[in-house]
Design an enzyme around this catalytic site. Structure first.
Site, PDB file in Angstrom:
ATOM      1  N   GLY A  96       0.828  -1.203   0.000  1.00 27.38           N
ATOM      2  CA  GLY A  96       0.000   0.000   0.000  1.00 27.38           C
ATOM      3  C   GLY A  96       0.858   1.246   0.000  1.00 27.38           C
ATOM      4  O   GLY A  96       2.029   1.199  -0.386  1.00 27.38           O
ATOM      5  N   SER A  97       0.286   2.332   0.473  1.00 33.40           N
ATOM      6  CA  SER A  97       0.977   3.618   0.363  1.00 33.40           C
ATOM      7  C   SER A  97       2.092   3.758   1.402  1.00 33.40           C
ATOM      8  O   SER A  97       2.073   3.103   2.448  1.00 33.40           O
ATOM      9  CB  SER A  97      -0.034   4.750   0.533  1.00 33.40           C
ATOM     10  OG  SER A  97      -0.589   4.679   1.819  1.00 33.40           O
ATOM     11  N   ALA A 137       2.539   6.337   3.267  1.00 32.25           N
ATOM     12  CA  ALA A 137       1.992   6.968   4.473  1.00 32.25           C
ATOM     13  C   ALA A 137       1.452   5.898   5.425  1.00 32.25           C
ATOM     14  O   ALA A 137       1.754   5.897   6.632  1.00 32.25           O
ATOM     15  CB  ALA A 137       0.890   7.946   4.083  1.00 32.25           C
ATOM     16  N   THR A 138       0.681   4.949   4.892  1.00 28.95           N
ATOM     17  CA  THR A 138       0.140   3.888   5.735  1.00 28.95           C
ATOM     18  C   THR A 138       1.265   2.959   6.198  1.00 28.95           C
ATOM     19  O   THR A 138       1.287   2.522   7.355  1.00 28.95           O
ATOM     20  CB  THR A 138      -0.939   3.082   4.975  1.00 28.95           C
ATOM     21  OG1 THR A 138      -1.901   3.994   4.467  1.00 28.95           O
ATOM     22  CG2 THR A 138      -1.631   2.076   5.857  1.00 28.95           C
ATOM     23  N   GLY A 139       2.214   2.689   5.325  1.00 30.15           N
ATOM     24  CA  GLY A 139       3.350   1.827   5.672  1.00 30.15           C
ATOM     25  C   GLY A 139       4.099   2.354   6.895  1.00 30.15           C
ATOM     26  O   GLY A 139       4.502   1.581   7.768  1.00 30.15           O
ATOM     27  N   GLU A 192       5.635  -3.437   1.126  1.00 30.72           N
ATOM     28  CA  GLU A 192       5.796  -3.077  -0.296  1.00 30.72           C
ATOM     29  C   GLU A 192       5.034  -1.782  -0.489  1.00 30.72           C
ATOM     30  O   GLU A 192       3.803  -1.770  -0.540  1.00 30.72           O
ATOM     31  CB  GLU A 192       5.210  -4.183  -1.193  1.00 30.72           C
ATOM     32  CG  GLU A 192       5.941  -5.501  -1.115  1.00 30.72           C
ATOM     33  CD  GLU A 192       7.324  -5.456  -1.750  1.00 30.72           C
ATOM     34  OE1 GLU A 192       7.723  -4.412  -2.299  1.00 30.72           O
ATOM     35  OE2 GLU A 192       8.025  -6.482  -1.682  1.00 30.72           O
ATOM     36  N   CYS A 217       2.268  -0.113  -8.627  1.00 28.19           N
ATOM     37  CA  CYS A 217       3.365   0.386  -7.782  1.00 28.19           C
ATOM     38  C   CYS A 217       4.604   0.658  -8.610  1.00 28.19           C
ATOM     39  O   CYS A 217       5.156   1.754  -8.578  1.00 28.19           O
ATOM     40  CB  CYS A 217       3.640  -0.602  -6.664  1.00 28.19           C
ATOM     41  SG  CYS A 217       3.794  -2.285  -7.245  1.00 28.19           S
TER      42      CYS A 217
HETATM   43  P1  NAD Z   1      -3.443   2.524   1.350  1.00 26.94           P
HETATM   44  O1  NAD Z   1      -2.172   2.628   2.102  1.00 26.94           O
HETATM   45  O2  NAD Z   1      -4.381   3.653   1.413  1.00 26.94           O
HETATM   46  O3  NAD Z   1      -4.284   1.251   1.852  1.00 26.94           O
HETATM   47  C1  NAD Z   1      -3.752  -0.054   1.792  1.00 26.94           C
HETATM   48  C2  NAD Z   1      -4.404  -0.922   2.870  1.00 26.94           C
HETATM   49  O4  NAD Z   1      -4.039  -0.449   4.164  1.00 26.94           O
HETATM   50  C3  NAD Z   1      -5.917  -0.971   2.835  1.00 26.94           C
HETATM   51  O5  NAD Z   1      -6.325  -2.313   3.041  1.00 26.94           O
HETATM   52  C4  NAD Z   1      -6.307  -0.109   4.024  1.00 26.94           C
HETATM   53  O6  NAD Z   1      -7.565  -0.457   4.559  1.00 26.94           O
HETATM   54  C5  NAD Z   1      -5.198  -0.405   5.007  1.00 26.94           C
HETATM   55  N1  NAD Z   1      -4.953   0.612   6.026  1.00 26.94           N
HETATM   56  C6  NAD Z   1      -5.257   1.927   5.999  1.00 26.94           C
HETATM   57  N2  NAD Z   1      -4.837   2.546   7.119  1.00 26.94           N
HETATM   58  C7  NAD Z   1      -4.229   1.599   7.889  1.00 26.94           C
HETATM   59  C8  NAD Z   1      -3.532   1.610   9.131  1.00 26.94           C
HETATM   60  N3  NAD Z   1      -3.381   2.728   9.836  1.00 26.94           N
HETATM   61  N4  NAD Z   1      -3.017   0.456   9.588  1.00 26.94           N
HETATM   62  C9  NAD Z   1      -3.127  -0.698   8.873  1.00 26.94           C
HETATM   63  N5  NAD Z   1      -3.762  -0.767   7.680  1.00 26.94           N
HETATM   64  C10 NAD Z   1      -4.301   0.360   7.190  1.00 26.94           C
HETATM   65  O7  NAD Z   1      -2.999   2.192  -0.139  1.00 26.94           O
HETATM   66  P2  NAD Z   1      -3.910   2.068  -1.433  1.00 26.94           P
HETATM   67  O8  NAD Z   1      -4.409   3.450  -1.750  1.00 26.94           O
HETATM   68  O9  NAD Z   1      -4.889   0.965  -1.262  1.00 26.94           O
HETATM   69  O10 NAD Z   1      -2.841   1.622  -2.535  1.00 26.94           O
HETATM   70  C11 NAD Z   1      -2.117   2.525  -3.302  1.00 26.94           C
HETATM   71  C12 NAD Z   1      -0.666   2.600  -2.860  1.00 26.94           C
HETATM   72  O11 NAD Z   1      -0.106   1.292  -2.765  1.00 26.94           O
HETATM   73  C13 NAD Z   1       0.249   3.340  -3.827  1.00 26.94           C
HETATM   74  O12 NAD Z   1       1.104   4.207  -3.116  1.00 26.94           O
HETATM   75  C14 NAD Z   1       1.078   2.248  -4.480  1.00 26.94           C
HETATM   76  O13 NAD Z   1       2.310   2.657  -4.983  1.00 26.94           O
HETATM   77  C15 NAD Z   1       1.181   1.269  -3.380  1.00 26.94           C
HETATM   78  N6  NAD Z   1       1.425  -0.077  -3.914  1.00 26.94           N
HETATM   79  C16 NAD Z   1       2.654  -0.627  -3.739  1.00 26.94           C
HETATM   80  C17 NAD Z   1       2.940  -1.879  -4.264  1.00 26.94           C
HETATM   81  C18 NAD Z   1       4.293  -2.513  -4.084  1.00 26.94           C
HETATM   82  O14 NAD Z   1       4.431  -3.712  -4.300  1.00 26.94           O
HETATM   83  N7  NAD Z   1       5.310  -1.788  -3.701  1.00 26.94           N
HETATM   84  C19 NAD Z   1       1.939  -2.581  -4.947  1.00 26.94           C
HETATM   85  C20 NAD Z   1       0.689  -1.993  -5.095  1.00 26.94           C
HETATM   86  C21 NAD Z   1       0.442  -0.738  -4.558  1.00 26.94           C
END
Ligand code: NAD
Length: 471
Positions: free
Chosen positions: A221-222, A224-226, A243, A277
Site C-alpha cells: 500500500g501507500s 503513508a500507511t506503511g 511493499e 506500484c
Molecule cells: P493505502 O495505504 O491507502 O491502503 C492499503 C491498505 O491499508 C488498505 O487495506 C487499508 O484499509 C489499510 N490501512 C489503511 N490505514 C491503515 C492503518 N493505519 N493500519 C493498517 N492498515 C491500514 O494504499 P492504497 O491506496 O490501497 O494503494 C495505493 C498505494 O499502494 C500506492 O502508493 C502504491 O504505490 C502502493 N502499492 C505498492 C505496491 C508494491 O508492491 N510496492 C503494490 C501496489 C500498490
C-alpha cells in the site's frame, strides 16, 4: 443483492452490517461487503492460531500440493473471478486487465508451490554439527491495496502458507469482493482456519498491526500507511514485509529509436491505468530524441481505447476510486500551467453526475524535478516528461526522490544501459522495458519504498524465522 460473507475458520460468516462496493466504471453498486467487528477479527486470529499448530506439522510436500491445488481452484473459476474483479476494480476484462491478473495469480501460485526450504548444514566436522532450519512465524496478517486485489493476495498468502503459517487477510475496503471469493476457493482445498479473510473499514488494519497473536505483517500500500504500520508493530516486535509506493524514473538515452520504444514506454507507464506500484512515473528523455519520443508516445497513446471494464474493446479503465481520481486531478491541474500538455490534461467536469471515474490519458512535457507531478506519486493515468542533456545530472535527478522501487533505462547499447542501471537507487531496474516482474526474481523497494522483498526463494524466506541447532 445478497451480501458477501467473511471467511473465518473455513466457514462463511455473515455480519450485522455491510458496506457498498462501487463499480468505478458505472458508479453503481457492484456488491455488498461484510463489515467485520473487532470480535470477528479476534475470531479469525484465534482460528488461524489453532489451525497453524497442525498446519506447520504437515510435510512441506503436502503444503506444496495444497498450494498447487489452490492454483487449480483459481483456474477452474478464472472467468468468474475476472468478471467480479472488473465489476469492483474497474479494470478491463481483456488486455492487461482482469483475465491477465487472474492468469498471473495462477502462474505465481504454481511457481511458489515448487519452492522448498530444506535445512542447511552449516558445519559438520569433529567440532560438531550446525544446522539451520527455517521455521514458520505463526499467524501472518496480510493487508492489501485496491490495484491488484487478487494477484497481491496471492503474493502474500501462498508463500505464507507454504512456509507453514496461517493467514488473516484484510483486503482494501474499495475491492474486498474478489479477495473474499478467492479465499473461499482456497478453503475448498486447505484445512479450515489456515486462511481467513475479514473485510471492513480502515480501522481493522491498526487492530491487526498491534495484535499480540499476529507474528508478521505483510503490507502492500501507500508509504503513508506503511509508516504507521511500521510504528504500530514495534510494540509486539512483528516481522514485516512492506511493499510501498514508488515514483519510478525511466531514463531514455540518446541512441534509441523512438518509434520502437513507444509501446514499451506506454505500457510501462499506463499499465492498469498507471495504478501500479512499479509503473514508470517520471520519464527523462535526452534532448537529441526528446521531441521524437514525445511524438511517438502520444501517437501510440491516442490509439488506446478507454472504457467500462466489460467492454471487450477497452484496454484501459477508470481510476479505481474518487479519492484517487481527485489526487490525479489535483496533480495534473498543478502541472498544466508549468509544462506543455501533449495529451489529455482536462478532467471532465463531474457536477455530481455519475459518469464513472474516467480520467483521460495525460502526457505533459517540459516539466522538471520540483514540479509536483514529477516529485509525487500520481498513481493514475498521467505521465510527466523531463528533458535532459547530461547523464550525471539525470541520474542525480532520478535518484532525488524518497522512493526507490523500480527504474528503467532505454538504449540500443546494453552495456551503456547497464552502467546507468547500476547507478540508480531502486530495487529493480529494467532495460528497454519497465515493471516486468516475475515469480522467480525477488522484488522490493529501497529507501522509503519498503522493507524486505517478495517472490522467489528470498521472498519465501521472509515468512520464516531461523533456528540454528548446534549438536
Ligand atoms: P493505502 O495505504 O491507502 O491502503 C492499503 C491498505 O491499508 C488498505 O487495506 C487499508 O484499509 C489499510 N490501512 C489503511 N490505514 C491503515 C492503518 N493505519 N493500519 C493498517 N492498515 C491500514 O494504499 P492504497 O491506496 O490501497 O494503494 C495505493 C498505494 O499502494 C500506492 O502508493 C502504491 O504505490 C502502493 N502499492 C505498492 C505496491 C508494491 O508492491 N510496492 C503494490 C501496489 C500498490
Amino acid at each position: 443483492m445478497d451480501p458477501f460473507r467473511l471467511i473465518i475458520d473455513g466457514k462463511k460468516v455473515p455480519t450485522k452490517q455491510c458496506f457498498e462496493v462501487i463499480n468505478p466504471g458505472t458508479e453503481k453498486v457492484a456488491g455488498l461487503a461484510p463489515l467485520a467487528t473487532k470480535d470477528q477479527l479476534e475470531d479469525a486470529v484465534r482460528a488461524a492460531r489453532v489451525a497453524q499448530k497442525s498446519w506447520e506439522k504437515q510435510t512441506e510436500r503436502k503444503r506444496q500440493t495444497a498450494c498447487r491445488r489452490i492454483a487449480e481452484r483459481i483456474e477452474a473459476h478464472a472467468e468468474e473471478l475476472a468478471q467480479l474483479l472488473t465489476a469492483e476494480q474497474g479494470k478491463p476484462l481483456g488486455g492487461l486487465g482482469s483475465r491477465w491478473e487472474i492468469g498471473g495469480a495462477i502462474a505465481w501460485t504454481q511457481y511458489t508451490a515448487s519452492l522448498s526450504m530444506p535445512p542447511k548444514v552449516l558445519q559438520d566436522n569433529n567440532e560438531g554439527r550446525v544446522e539451520l532450519f527455517r521455521k514458520p512465524i505463526g499467524v501472518v496478517g496480510s493487508i492489501l491495496p485496491w490495484n491488484f486485489p487478487v494477484m497481491i493476495a496471492i503474493w502474500h498468502i501462498v508463500p505464507a502458507v507454504l512456509a507453514g503459517n496461517a493467514v488473516v487477510c484484510k483486503p482494501s475496503p474499495y475491492t474486498p469482493l474478489t479477495t473474499l471469493r478467492l479465499v473461499e476457493l482456497m478453503n475448498e482445498v486447505l484445512p479450515r482456519g489456515v486462511v481467513n479473510c475479514v473485510t471492513g473499514d480502515d480501522d481493522l488494519g491498526p487492530m491487526m498491526t498491534s495484535h499480540p497473536d499476529i507474528g508478521k505483517i505483510v503490507f502492500t500500500g501507500s508509504c503513508a500507511t506503511g509508516k504507521k504500520i511500521y510504528a504500530s508493530a514495534a510494540d509486539t516486535m512483528k516481522r514485516m514485509t512492506l511493499e510501498l509506493g514508488g515514483n519510478d524514473a525511466g531514463i531514455v538515452l540518446p541512441d534509441v529509436d523512438p518509434k520502437q520504444i513507444a509501446e514499451g514506454l506506454f505500457w510501462g507507464a499506463f499499465i492498469n491505468g498507471g495504478q501500479t506500484c512499479a509503473a514508470l512515473k517520471r520519464l527523462y528523455v535526452h534532448d537529441d530524441v526528446y521531441e521524437d519520443v514525445c511524438e511517438e508516445l502520444v501517437k501510440f497513446a491516442r490509439k488506446m481505447p478507454m472504457g467500462i471494464g466489460t467492454d471487450e474493446a477497452a484496454m484501459l479503465g477508470p481510476v479505481q476510486n474518487l479519492r484517487q481520481y481527485e489526487i490525479v486531478s489535483d496533480l495534473v491541474a498543478d502541472a498544466r500551467g508549468k509544462g506543455r500538455v501533449l495529451l489529455g490534461g482536462d478532467a471532465p467536469v463531474r457536477n455530481g453526475k455519475k459518469t464513472g471515474y474516467f480520467f483521460p490519458l495525460t502526457i505533459i512535457a517540459d516539466l522538471d524535478n520540483g514540479d509536483r507531478l514529477v516529485d509525487e506519486e500520481q498513481f493514475g493515468p498521467a505521465l510527466p516528461i523531463i528533458r535532459y542533456r547530461d547523464i550525471d545530472e539525470v541520474i542525480e535527478k532520478a535518484n532525488d526522490n524518497p522512493n526507490g522501487l523500480g527504474g528503467s533505462v532505454w538504449s540500443r547499447d546494453i552495456t551503456a544501459a547497464r552502467q546507468v542501471a547500476s547507478r540508480m537507487e531502486c530495487g529493480s531496474v529494467w532495460i528497454n522495458k519497465h515493471g516486468a516482474i516475475q515469480p522467480n526474481a525477488p522484488f522490493g523497494g529501497v529507501k522509503q519504498s519498503g522493507v524486505g522483498v517478495e517472490f522467489g526463494q528470498e521472498g519465501l524466506e521472509e515468512y520464516t524465522d531461523i533456528q540454528v541447532v548446534f549438536s
